[in-house]
Design a protein around this motif. Sequence first.
Motif, PDB file in Angstrom:
ATOM      1  N   ARG A 122     -54.421 -19.876   1.178  1.00 24.90           N
ATOM      2  CA  ARG A 122     -55.293 -20.670   2.044  1.00 24.90           C
ATOM      3  C   ARG A 122     -54.537 -21.291   3.212  1.00 24.90           C
ATOM      4  O   ARG A 122     -55.032 -21.314   4.348  1.00 24.90           O
ATOM      5  N   GLU A 123     -53.313 -21.792   2.946  1.00 25.16           N
ATOM      6  CA  GLU A 123     -52.555 -22.474   3.995  1.00 25.16           C
ATOM      7  C   GLU A 123     -51.897 -21.513   4.975  1.00 25.16           C
ATOM      8  O   GLU A 123     -51.264 -21.949   5.943  1.00 25.16           O
ATOM      9  N   HIS A 124     -52.020 -20.196   4.724  1.00 28.07           N
ATOM     10  CA  HIS A 124     -51.426 -19.207   5.630  1.00 28.07           C
ATOM     11  C   HIS A 124     -52.457 -18.521   6.520  1.00 28.07           C
ATOM     12  O   HIS A 124     -52.085 -17.849   7.484  1.00 28.07           O
ATOM     13  N   LEU A 125     -53.730 -18.666   6.198  1.00 30.10           N
ATOM     14  CA  LEU A 125     -54.767 -18.038   7.019  1.00 30.10           C
ATOM     15  C   LEU A 125     -55.060 -18.918   8.235  1.00 30.10           C
ATOM     16  O   LEU A 125     -55.374 -20.102   8.105  1.00 30.10           O
ATOM     17  N   LEU A 126     -54.990 -18.348   9.455  1.00 27.38           N
ATOM     18  CA  LEU A 126     -55.196 -19.105  10.689  1.00 27.38           C
ATOM     19  C   LEU A 126     -56.644 -19.014  11.166  1.00 27.38           C
ATOM     20  O   LEU A 126     -57.365 -20.001  11.157  1.00 27.38           O
ATOM     21  N   PHE A 127     -57.051 -17.829  11.550  1.00 30.04           N
ATOM     22  CA  PHE A 127     -58.425 -17.658  12.004  1.00 30.04           C
ATOM     23  C   PHE A 127     -58.822 -16.198  11.884  1.00 30.04           C
ATOM     24  O   PHE A 127     -57.991 -15.313  11.647  1.00 30.04           O
ATOM     25  N   ILE A 128     -60.114 -15.947  12.066  1.00 27.24           N
ATOM     26  CA  ILE A 128     -60.666 -14.593  11.992  1.00 27.24           C
ATOM     27  C   ILE A 128     -61.434 -14.343  13.287  1.00 27.24           C
ATOM     28  O   ILE A 128     -62.254 -15.174  13.702  1.00 27.24           O
ATOM     29  N   GLU A 129     -61.161 -13.208  13.878  1.00 25.30           N
ATOM     30  CA  GLU A 129     -61.757 -12.869  15.167  1.00 25.30           C
ATOM     31  C   GLU A 129     -62.627 -11.621  15.028  1.00 25.30           C
ATOM     32  O   GLU A 129     -62.250 -10.658  14.366  1.00 25.30           O
ATOM     33  N   SER A 130     -63.804 -11.665  15.634  1.00 29.71           N
ATOM     34  CA  SER A 130     -64.706 -10.513  15.605  1.00 29.71           C
ATOM     35  C   SER A 130     -64.242  -9.468  16.605  1.00 29.71           C
ATOM     36  O   SER A 130     -63.851  -9.792  17.730  1.00 29.71           O
ATOM     37  N   ALA A 131     -64.277  -8.185  16.173  1.00 30.55           N
ATOM     38  CA  ALA A 131     -63.891  -7.073  17.054  1.00 30.55           C
ATOM     39  C   ALA A 131     -64.851  -5.919  16.814  1.00 30.55           C
ATOM     40  O   ALA A 131     -64.529  -4.977  16.084  1.00 30.55           O
ATOM     41  N   ASP A 132     -66.027  -6.014  17.428  1.00 35.97           N
ATOM     42  CA  ASP A 132     -67.090  -5.026  17.244  1.00 35.97           C
ATOM     43  C   ASP A 132     -67.447  -4.902  15.755  1.00 35.97           C
ATOM     44  O   ASP A 132     -67.908  -5.857  15.151  1.00 35.97           O
ATOM     45  N   ASN A 133     -67.239  -3.717  15.171  1.00 31.15           N
ATOM     46  CA  ASN A 133     -67.563  -3.516  13.757  1.00 31.15           C
ATOM     47  C   ASN A 133     -66.408  -3.887  12.832  1.00 31.15           C
ATOM     48  O   ASN A 133     -66.430  -3.581  11.639  1.00 31.15           O
ATOM     49  N   TYR A 134     -65.404  -4.547  13.383  1.00 32.24           N
ATOM     50  CA  TYR A 134     -64.240  -4.970  12.614  1.00 32.24           C
ATOM     51  C   TYR A 134     -64.031  -6.466  12.793  1.00 32.24           C
ATOM     52  O   TYR A 134     -64.618  -7.101  13.671  1.00 32.24           O
ATOM     53  N   ILE A 135     -63.180  -6.991  11.958  1.00 32.76           N
ATOM     54  CA  ILE A 135     -62.694  -8.354  12.149  1.00 32.76           C
ATOM     55  C   ILE A 135     -61.172  -8.290  12.186  1.00 32.76           C
ATOM     56  O   ILE A 135     -60.562  -7.449  11.511  1.00 32.76           O
ATOM     57  N   CYS A 136     -60.591  -9.160  12.934  1.00 34.98           N
ATOM     58  CA  CYS A 136     -59.131  -9.256  13.017  1.00 34.98           C
ATOM     59  C   CYS A 136     -58.713 -10.557  12.344  1.00 34.98           C
ATOM     60  O   CYS A 136     -59.072 -11.645  12.799  1.00 34.98           O
ATOM     61  N   VAL A 137     -57.989 -10.428  11.262  1.00 32.51           N
ATOM     62  CA  VAL A 137     -57.577 -11.593  10.471  1.00 32.51           C
ATOM     63  C   VAL A 137     -56.166 -11.994  10.894  1.00 32.51           C
ATOM     64  O   VAL A 137     -55.220 -11.204  10.780  1.00 32.51           O
ATOM     65  N   TRP A 138     -56.032 -13.232  11.376  1.00 37.93           N
ATOM     66  CA  TRP A 138     -54.741 -13.774  11.776  1.00 37.93           C
ATOM     67  C   TRP A 138     -54.202 -14.672  10.649  1.00 37.93           C
ATOM     68  O   TRP A 138     -54.912 -15.542  10.162  1.00 37.93           O
ATOM     69  N   TYR A 139     -52.958 -14.428  10.279  1.00 43.39           N
ATOM     70  CA  TYR A 139     -52.329 -15.219   9.219  1.00 43.39           C
ATOM     71  C   TYR A 139     -50.826 -15.265   9.456  1.00 43.39           C
ATOM     72  O   TYR A 139     -50.304 -14.575  10.338  1.00 43.39           O
ATOM     73  N   THR A 140     -50.125 -16.073   8.715  1.00 44.94           N
ATOM     74  CA  THR A 140     -48.669 -16.179   8.834  1.00 44.94           C
ATOM     75  C   THR A 140     -48.021 -15.618   7.582  1.00 44.94           C
ATOM     76  O   THR A 140     -48.538 -15.768   6.467  1.00 44.94           O
ATOM     77  N   ASN A 141     -46.884 -14.988   7.781  1.00 52.57           N
ATOM     78  CA  ASN A 141     -46.078 -14.460   6.683  1.00 52.57           C
ATOM     79  C   ASN A 141     -44.619 -14.681   7.040  1.00 52.57           C
ATOM     80  O   ASN A 141     -44.154 -14.193   8.081  1.00 52.57           O
ATOM     81  N   ASN A 142     -43.909 -15.434   6.204  1.00 50.76           N
ATOM     82  CA  ASN A 142     -42.528 -15.828   6.510  1.00 50.76           C
ATOM     83  C   ASN A 142     -42.454 -16.548   7.850  1.00 50.76           C
ATOM     84  O   ASN A 142     -41.552 -16.315   8.677  1.00 50.76           O
ATOM     85  N   ASN A 143     -43.442 -17.429   8.063  1.00 49.08           N
ATOM     86  CA  ASN A 143     -43.534 -18.266   9.271  1.00 49.08           C
ATOM     87  C   ASN A 143     -43.760 -17.461  10.545  1.00 49.08           C
ATOM     88  O   ASN A 143     -43.631 -18.002  11.653  1.00 49.08           O
ATOM     89  N   ALA A 144     -44.084 -16.195  10.430  1.00 47.60           N
ATOM     90  CA  ALA A 144     -44.368 -15.366  11.608  1.00 47.60           C
ATOM     91  C   ALA A 144     -45.830 -14.963  11.596  1.00 47.60           C
ATOM     92  O   ALA A 144     -46.379 -14.636  10.539  1.00 47.60           O
TER      93      ALA A 144
END
Length: 299
Positions: free
Chosen positions: A196-218
Motif C-alpha cells: 500500500r505504501e509503495h503505490l503512487l497513482f494509477i493513470e488511464s491510458a485508453d483501454n489500459y491503466i498505467c500503475v505507478w509505484y516505487t521499488n527500492n525507492n525508484a
Amino acid sequence: MESKKAYIPEFIYKRSNQTTMIIFVPIFALLFISIYSPFDFDRIDTDTRFLAWLNISRELVVQLITILLILSGMGVAAISRWLMGMFTRHRQITYLNYIGWIVCEILAMTIIFTLGAVLFTDTDKGVITLFRNSLIKTFFILLIPYTMCYIYFIWQERVAQLRLLRQQISEDETAMQTAYIQIFDTKGDMRLSVRREHLLFIESADNYICVWYTNNNAPKKMLVRNTLKQVAQQLSSTHVQQCHRSYMVNLDLVKVMRREKEGMFIEFGIAGVPDVPISKTFSDSIKKWLMSGPDSGQN
C-alpha cells in the motif's frame, strides 16, 4: 536427570466437560443396567421385610433400587469431579494421576453396587466375590461412556482449534489485503500486487491503466489491460481514490497539493514521478481528506 512429566490436556477436565461427564455417564449407566441387569437386581429377596413394607411390585422395586444406585454413583462422580476441579485450579494433573483418579471413582462405585447386591439380592455369594464381580462389571459399564466422552471432548477441541485456525487465516488474509493493493486485468487475473505504501497513482491510458509505484525507492510503472472505472470499483474500500477522470491517487502518499492557473495538482516529492491533476469534481473530497488526515479516510 528428572524426567519431564506428561500432563493431560486441560480441556479434558475443564468445568463444562466435567459437567457433561457427570450428567451423561449416569444416564448411560442407568440405560445399560436397565436393559442388561448386570448386577442381578432382579433377584430380589422375596422374604425381605423391605419389599413387604413398601407394598409395591417387584419390578418397581428393581427400578427404584437401580435408580438409587445410579444416583449414588452420580453423587460419587460429582464429588470426585468437584475435587478434581479444586485440585486442577492451580496445577496440572499428570496422566498417572488422572488414571489413579478414575480408578478411585470405579472403586467407590463398585463398593456402592456391592452393598446393593448384599442388601437387596438373594445370593449365597461372599462379599469378596460380589465385590470382584461388581468391580469387573462397573469397569466395563463405565468404560463405554468414559471413552465416548473423551472422544467427544477431543473432537470438540479439534473443532475449536480448526475454527480458531480459520479465523487466524481469515485475519491474516484481511491484513494482507489491507497491506497490499492488488491490480486485476479485464479477465479478473491479478497482474500486480504492491504494498500500500509503495503505490503512487494509477493513470488511464485508453483501454489500459498505467500503475505507478516505487521499488527500492525508484519509481516504476506497469501497463495493465483494464479501465480506470473498473479499478476504481475494485479499490473503493482503500485510500486509492479517484481525483480526476483519468487518475486515481494514493492519498496516503500525497506530499503537496498546489493550485495554479491550470488547476490543482498533487506532488509526491519523488524524482521522476509526474504531478497528478485534480479535477473540480473531486477537489472537495480530496481537500477534505488532506485537511482531516488519513484517520478519517476510508479503510
